[in-house]
Write a protein that holds these residues in place. Structure first.
Motif, PDB file in Angstrom:
ATOM      1  N   GLU A 159      -2.338   4.358   8.363  1.00 33.64           N
ATOM      2  CA  GLU A 159      -3.344   4.196   7.307  1.00 33.64           C
ATOM      3  C   GLU A 159      -3.104   2.905   6.521  1.00 33.64           C
ATOM      4  O   GLU A 159      -4.057   2.188   6.183  1.00 33.64           O
ATOM      5  CB  GLU A 159      -3.294   5.400   6.371  1.00 33.64           C
ATOM      6  CG  GLU A 159      -3.810   6.690   7.005  1.00 33.64           C
ATOM      7  CD  GLU A 159      -3.506   7.912   6.158  1.00 33.64           C
ATOM      8  OE1 GLU A 159      -4.187   8.934   6.347  1.00 33.64           O
ATOM      9  OE2 GLU A 159      -2.582   7.840   5.310  1.00 33.64           O
ATOM     10  N   ALA A 160      -1.848   2.614   6.251  1.00 34.11           N
ATOM     11  CA  ALA A 160      -1.532   1.394   5.502  1.00 34.11           C
ATOM     12  C   ALA A 160      -1.900   0.146   6.293  1.00 34.11           C
ATOM     13  O   ALA A 160      -2.447  -0.816   5.750  1.00 34.11           O
ATOM     14  CB  ALA A 160      -0.046   1.373   5.144  1.00 34.11           C
ATOM     15  N   SER A 216       0.488   3.416  -3.410  1.00 40.11           N
ATOM     16  CA  SER A 216      -0.478   4.500  -3.208  1.00 40.11           C
ATOM     17  C   SER A 216      -0.082   5.735  -3.999  1.00 40.11           C
ATOM     18  O   SER A 216       1.082   6.144  -4.007  1.00 40.11           O
ATOM     19  CB  SER A 216      -0.581   4.842  -1.718  1.00 40.11           C
ATOM     20  OG  SER A 216      -1.470   5.923  -1.529  1.00 40.11           O
ATOM     21  N   THR A 246       0.675   8.270   2.232  1.00 36.82           N
ATOM     22  CA  THR A 246       0.022   7.312   3.123  1.00 36.82           C
ATOM     23  C   THR A 246       0.901   7.084   4.340  1.00 36.82           C
ATOM     24  O   THR A 246       2.108   6.867   4.200  1.00 36.82           O
ATOM     25  CB  THR A 246      -0.210   5.970   2.407  1.00 36.82           C
ATOM     26  OG1 THR A 246      -0.987   6.201   1.223  1.00 36.82           O
ATOM     27  CG2 THR A 246      -0.955   4.999   3.304  1.00 36.82           C
ATOM     28  N   ARG A 252       0.837  -1.210   0.000  1.00 36.81           N
ATOM     29  CA  ARG A 252       0.000   0.000   0.000  1.00 36.81           C
ATOM     30  C   ARG A 252       0.866   1.252   0.000  1.00 36.81           C
ATOM     31  O   ARG A 252       0.569   2.223  -0.708  1.00 36.81           O
ATOM     32  CB  ARG A 252      -0.924  -0.014   1.225  1.00 36.81           C
ATOM     33  CG  ARG A 252      -1.940   1.124   1.261  1.00 36.81           C
ATOM     34  CD  ARG A 252      -2.952   0.990   0.145  1.00 36.81           C
ATOM     35  NE  ARG A 252      -4.018   1.976   0.253  1.00 36.81           N
ATOM     36  CZ  ARG A 252      -4.989   2.112  -0.630  1.00 36.81           C
ATOM     37  NH1 ARG A 252      -5.036   1.317  -1.697  1.00 36.81           N
ATOM     38  NH2 ARG A 252      -5.927   3.029  -0.472  1.00 36.81           N
TER      39      ARG A 252
END
Length: 248
Positions: free
Chosen positions: A101-102, A93, A97, A89
């Motif tokens: 959040e990941a 992304s 990020t 992620r």
């Protein structure tokens, strides 16, 4: 249809490994390295077959080792799933990020990952039963599932499999051989380091066990990070038809 370029994929793999190193390193340390190290240090000691063991005794010993390690491997596997998706992620992304959040994203998709692990295991199992070659081909065709999930947030396991299958059309063997060649190199490096550490520190209980467990876990994490980056690089190449810049 985009054709898979091994050289470009390797260049992008290196670029990915160099990006977000602090964030990905933190996730790798907590979710890949520490669980593996804990099992290496505190997990059950493998059972050795008796001297002059028969084939049945050897099989029984292997079965016992598998069963006693299974709960530990399941826990390590769950941590690895979350860590792998969170790292992907961060790499894939388009927007900034954070680690939080990941990880939150990865945890939401954990049920999907578990189902996929089972489905892909069954598919590859049948493929390898059919004289190995179909299994190797399937490894290449299903190799983009994790990047697809991390980039597109796919919750449906069958949809993720279908997207990987469509994206790798015409490139299954190229992706497999790329993964295979890198894996062979990593295994050789791991064997060399493990052998050197074993000679220096010893493999018995005590300091030898601690040192060898540490280095094996560390090298294993490095190998895992390279494999994750390879899948991300292959995805970025086939999803766009060109090598994009690393998302900073």
């Amino acid at each position: 249809m985009a054709k898979f370029d091994m050289g470009a994929a390797w260049d992008d793999t290196v670029a990915l490994l160099k990006s977000h190193t602090t964030l990905t390193g933190t996730i790798a340390a907590v979710f890949l390295f520490l669980p593996s190290l804990a099992v290496a240090w505190f997990g059950p000691t493998p059972v050795e077959p008796p001297v002059g063991a028969t084939l049945d005794q050897v099989i029984a010993t292997v079965r016992e080792n598998v069963w006693q390690m299974l709960p530990y491997q399941v826990v390590v596997g769950l941590f690895a799933m979350v860590g792998t998706l969170a790292i992907l992620r961060l790499w894939l992304s388009r927007a900034a990020t954070s680690v939080g959040e990941a990880l939150s994203f990865a945890l939401r998709l954990l049920p999907t990952l578990i189902v996929l692990q089972i489905l892909v295991g069954i598919i590859l199992g049948f493929g390898f039963i059919l004289l190995i070659i179909p299994g190797c081909y399937l490894v290449g065709r299903l190799g983009l599932i994790s990047p697809i999930i991390s980039d597109r947030g796919v919750y449906n396991p069958l949809d993720a499999i279908a997207q990987s299958w469509a994206m790798t059309r015409g490139n299954g063997w190229a992706i497999f051989f790329f993964l295979f060649l890198v894996t062979v190199v990593l295994v050789i490096i791991l064997m060399i380091i493990t052998g050197v550490v074993g000679v220096i520190a010893g493999a018995g209980p005590g300091i030898g066990h601690i040192v060898s467990g540490f280095f094996e876990s560390a090298v294993g994490v490095v190998a895992t990070m390279v494999t994750i980056a390879i899948s991300a690089a292959a995805y970025r190449q086939l999803a766009t038809g060109a090598i994009p810049e690393v998302f900073d």
